[in-house]
Design a protein around this motif. Sequence first.
Motif, short mmCIF file in Angstrom:
data_model
loop_
_atom_site.label_atom_id
_atom_site.label_comp_id
_atom_site.label_asym_id
_atom_site.label_seq_id
_atom_site.Cartn_x
_atom_site.Cartn_y
_atom_site.Cartn_z
N VAL A 3 10.96 -17.56 -10.55
CA VAL A 3 9.86 -16.53 -10.64
C VAL A 3 9.82 -15.66 -10.34
O VAL A 3 9.78 -14.42 -11.20
CB VAL A 3 8.85 -17.68 -11.06
CG1 VAL A 3 7.68 -16.44 -12.08
CG2 VAL A 3 8.34 -19.22 -12.19
N LYS A 4 10.16 -14.94 -9.07
CA LYS A 4 10.17 -13.53 -8.42
C LYS A 4 11.74 -13.20 -9.17
O LYS A 4 11.50 -12.16 -8.47
CB LYS A 4 10.41 -14.14 -6.92
CG LYS A 4 9.68 -13.11 -6.34
CD LYS A 4 10.04 -13.75 -4.50
CE LYS A 4 9.59 -12.30 -3.71
NZ LYS A 4 9.87 -12.83 -2.09
N MET A 5 12.54 -13.56 -9.31
CA MET A 5 13.55 -12.82 -10.22
C MET A 5 13.28 -11.74 -10.69
O MET A 5 12.38 -12.13 -12.22
CB MET A 5 14.67 -13.60 -10.40
CG MET A 5 15.16 -14.62 -9.47
SD MET A 5 16.58 -15.84 -9.52
CE MET A 5 17.19 -15.86 -8.26
N ASP A 6 13.79 -10.65 -10.90
CA ASP A 6 13.25 -9.51 -11.85
C ASP A 6 14.60 -9.58 -12.65
O ASP A 6 15.65 -9.34 -11.55
CB ASP A 6 12.85 -8.49 -10.47
CG ASP A 6 12.55 -7.54 -12.06
OD1 ASP A 6 12.11 -7.74 -13.17
OD2 ASP A 6 12.70 -6.62 -11.49
N VAL A 7 14.61 -10.08 -13.89
CA VAL A 7 15.71 -9.69 -14.69
C VAL A 7 15.14 -9.44 -15.65
O VAL A 7 14.30 -9.00 -16.49
CB VAL A 7 15.86 -11.23 -15.14
CG1 VAL A 7 17.30 -10.97 -15.52
CG2 VAL A 7 16.59 -11.98 -14.11
N ALA A 8 16.47 -8.20 -15.90
CA ALA A 8 15.79 -7.41 -16.97
C ALA A 8 16.83 -7.81 -18.68
O ALA A 8 16.33 -7.32 -19.71
CB ALA A 8 16.45 -5.97 -16.97
N PHE A 9 17.03 -9.12 -18.65
CA PHE A 9 17.92 -9.22 -19.98
C PHE A 9 18.23 -10.27 -20.36
O PHE A 9 17.72 -11.22 -19.43
CB PHE A 9 19.96 -9.41 -19.30
CG PHE A 9 20.29 -8.52 -19.14
CD1 PHE A 9 21.20 -7.05 -19.87
CD2 PHE A 9 20.49 -8.01 -16.98
CE1 PHE A 9 21.73 -6.35 -19.27
CE2 PHE A 9 21.32 -6.64 -17.37
CZ PHE A 9 22.10 -5.61 -18.16
N LYS A 10 17.01 -10.51 -21.97
CA LYS A 10 16.89 -11.60 -22.28
C LYS A 10 17.53 -13.20 -21.85
O LYS A 10 16.93 -13.79 -21.30
CB LYS A 10 16.94 -10.88 -23.82
CG LYS A 10 16.06 -12.92 -24.32
CD LYS A 10 16.01 -11.90 -25.81
CE LYS A 10 15.17 -13.02 -26.55
NZ LYS A 10 15.45 -13.00 -28.01
N ALA A 11 19.18 -13.13 -22.33
CA ALA A 11 19.68 -13.98 -22.24
C ALA A 11 19.34 -14.92 -20.38
O ALA A 11 19.08 -16.47 -20.28
CB ALA A 11 21.09 -13.97 -22.28
N THR A 12 19.72 -14.29 -19.29
CA THR A 12 19.35 -13.98 -18.27
C THR A 12 18.52 -14.98 -18.11
O THR A 12 17.77 -15.87 -17.20
CB THR A 12 19.64 -13.65 -16.97
OG1 THR A 12 20.94 -12.92 -17.42
CG2 THR A 12 19.83 -14.14 -15.60
N ILE A 35 16.90 -18.53 -16.67
CA ILE A 35 15.69 -18.62 -15.78
C ILE A 35 14.66 -19.71 -15.76
O ILE A 35 14.28 -20.60 -15.43
CB ILE A 35 15.62 -17.70 -15.02
CG1 ILE A 35 16.57 -16.92 -14.14
CG2 ILE A 35 14.19 -17.75 -13.88
CD1 ILE A 35 16.04 -15.57 -13.91
N ALA A 36 13.80 -19.52 -16.83
CA ALA A 36 12.93 -19.96 -17.82
C ALA A 36 13.30 -21.52 -18.06
O ALA A 36 12.70 -22.13 -17.84
CB ALA A 36 12.60 -19.25 -19.26
N ARG A 37 14.23 -21.89 -18.44
CA ARG A 37 14.61 -22.88 -18.40
C ARG A 37 14.56 -23.99 -17.26
O ARG A 37 14.38 -25.11 -16.64
CB ARG A 37 16.23 -23.75 -18.74
CG ARG A 37 16.76 -24.90 -19.77
CD ARG A 37 17.41 -24.47 -20.24
NE ARG A 37 17.96 -26.56 -20.27
CZ ARG A 37 19.58 -26.88 -21.13
NH1 ARG A 37 20.34 -25.32 -21.61
NH2 ARG A 37 19.57 -27.64 -21.44
N LEU A 38 15.67 -22.91 -15.85
CA LEU A 38 15.32 -24.13 -15.00
C LEU A 38 14.43 -24.22 -14.31
O LEU A 38 14.17 -25.16 -13.74
CB LEU A 38 16.25 -22.68 -14.05
CG LEU A 38 18.12 -22.73 -14.40
CD1 LEU A 38 18.45 -21.86 -12.78
CD2 LEU A 38 18.64 -24.40 -13.40
N VAL A 39 12.86 -22.72 -14.58
CA VAL A 39 11.80 -23.55 -13.81
C VAL A 39 11.19 -24.33 -14.45
O VAL A 39 10.53 -25.59 -14.04
CB VAL A 39 10.95 -21.85 -14.14
CG1 VAL A 39 9.30 -22.16 -13.97
CG2 VAL A 39 11.58 -21.00 -13.57
#
Length: 306
Positions: free
Chosen positions: A167-176, A180-184
Amino acid sequence: LGYTATWALYGALCVQTYIYHVSFPRDRAISKIMILGLFALETLQTVLLTVDMSSVFAAHYGDIANLRETHTLWLSVPVLTGLIECTVQLFYSYRVSVLSGSKVLGCAIASIAVSSFVAAILDGVLQLKHGLYSHTARELSLAPCVWLAGSALCDVIIAAMQTYYLVKMDVAFKATRNRIARLVRLTIETGILTATAATIVLVFLAVNEETYNTGPAFYLSKLYTNALLMIFNSRARIEQSQAVLGTGAGIFFAHRDSNVGVSTSFSAPERHSTQAIRPTPPAKDSETALQASVSRLACVTRDPRY
């Protein structure tokens, strides 16, 4: 119920193992060896439990003395389950160390996993010496309590740490962000599943004088291996396509990441796909780099560290 659930989860494990080896033929050798080793241990445990079930409920049905015998439960339940849990948790501890960049945190989680495995071995030795259902074994129940409490604690720490750093990862792209949300989501679900199962066995053991804890203990290890394979197989995209013949739909599995190799798909032999696998559109260099880093977290890449 314990024997039935064991066979049901073993069937699910066979399917997941097959999906993994068909979908990811270019994974690192160490990952394949770990999966095959866990599958071999689960097969051995299932065979031992089936032999015991046949002895108790078929060959010696109605024999109370035989029912109270330990048979091979001292090996199949605490020792093999502890070994499988420890292997899975060591994999997660390495994953946490990669996510956090801290070897100290990974070693701390690994030490809890190894301590739980040692307690599981001690529990197996006590069961072999004193019997599974004897009063002496119940009085010396500190070892299984340490084993189960350590496993539950380790699962909670692993799920919390992975969730925090993802969750701490700051990602700007929706696909990424979606990946990440799926992994969480998978991390939280699998962590809660294994921790809850270990806690249930612990509660039955600690507060109940009956042997209700033996049922869920039979299939505890298979929850760990199925949860691990869910993480591995989450890299595959599952699509349903309509069949040309018949009314059913075939399930197709294809790689999400081109680093894995050529796309792989399979379905029931009598069905044919009417929908081709859509290639991923080219992405910008920065987005590709971010998605590649997330793929490494899901153990996709062939980098030697993984």
